[in-house]
Design an enzyme around this catalytic site. Structure first.
Site: not given
Ligand code: XP7
Length: 304
Positions: A123, A240, A270
């Protein structure tokens, strides 16, 4: 040593860092570290970069599997996450995550100068991994990306929302948007419950300023991907809802790498490594197999 009489620096959970494995980053913040060291001579180094709002503890099973293959695995909680210092799930500049990762990687390379180095990222940790490898294109023999953040989810990032986020960032950067919806992490409700119950995770709302840093990282990756030529493995679920699979497809299609593999998990959510047991097991097998296949054969002098 801290000056005499100074109170010891403690983790957000109140534990003195003198009692915890840690590194101190370039801004003087203490980052909690984890190490999984094989008994014999390690064959390679593997750095694990966790995602937004979580920490490196949930990668223990993955790290144990890699350790059993004589790989030396290491990780830290990024600034503002888990047992590390810093404002919870916020960052002044996404580059700090990359700078700290390179600091930890360089530390481990200085201790094991002859070992090849891999990065595994999930992620936001996938975005950190991509941008770290882009800064040191010759340093990594392979990068494994589990549902990496490469592109914004088009539903959540409509042009209007992006415009509003940029506008709000100037006026109310600490305003929080929605939080990460844990139901989209995994189809295995025990994993969702474990995530919700883990007090080392950040369950608050995402600050606009943090979202802006994520957007900036996405824009930087769009620029860098056409020049990527290092080997990588992409694993992504096509259900996802947190990191759009189109980002992984775009990276696979637009990178120069000749040694690249993408595996799509039908219906996968995800956190694939914590999805249904058969998916999680498949992810661990894919990842460990790909890494061991990418460990360079011992050169002649090493073999003697
Ligand atoms: O197991 C696990 C536990 C935690 C999870 C990991 C979560 C993680 O890292 N994410 C998911 C959410 C994603 C939101 O993205 C944005 C939001 C607002 C914005 F303005 C621009 C972007 Cl790009 C960023 C990446 N996995």
């Amino acid at each position: 040593m801290p000056e005499p009489g100074a109170a010891p620096r403690r983790s957000p959970q109140g534990v003195p860092y003198s009692d915890l494995p840690h590194i101190v980053n370039a801004d003087g913040l203490h980052l909690f570290c984890r190490y999984w060291e094989p008994t014999g001579q390690p064959r390679a180094l593997v750095f694990i970069a966790h995602g937004a709002g979580e920490h490196c503890g949930p990668y223990d099973e993955m790290a144990q599997r890699l350790k059993e293959l004589s790989l030396l695995v290491f990780a830290h909680d990024h600034v503002g996450h888990g047992q590390s210092e810093g404002d919870r799930m916020n960052i002044k500049d996404f580059q700090i995550y990359i700078r700290d990762s390179l600091q930890h990687i360089d530390l481990m390379k200085s201790r094991h100068p002859d070992l090849p180095v891999f990065i595994v990222g999930h992620s936001m940790g996938g975005a950190i991994s991509i941008l770290t490898a882009c800064e040191r294109p010759g340093d990594f023999v392979g990068v494994v990306l589990i549902a990496p953040l490469v592109q914004m989810n088009p539903e959540s990032a409509t042009p209007f929302k992006v415009f509003m986020a940029k506008l709000l960032n100037h006026m109310l950067p600490s305003l929080t948007m929605g939080s990460i919806e844990s139901k989209w992490l995994s189809r295995d409700k025990r994993q969702v419950e474990a995530y919700d119950a883990d007090e080392l995770n950040y369950h608050g709302g995402m600050r606009v300023s943090f979202g802006m840093q994520l957007m900036a990282a996405v824009e930087r990756m769009q620029r860098e991907i056409p020049s990527i030529s290092w080997p990588f493995l992409l694993l992504h679920g096509d259900a996802d809802k947190l990191c759009d699979i189109r980002g992984s497809r775009m990276m696979y299609d637009n990178s120069l790498s000749t040694d690249k593999k993408i595996k799509i998990y039908e219906g996968g959510y995800h956190a694939l490594h914590h999805d249904l047991p058969e998916v999680a097991e498949s992810v661990l097998k894919e990842l460990t197999t790909w890494i061991t296949e990418h460990i360079p054969a011992a050169t002649s002098q090493e073999a003697q």
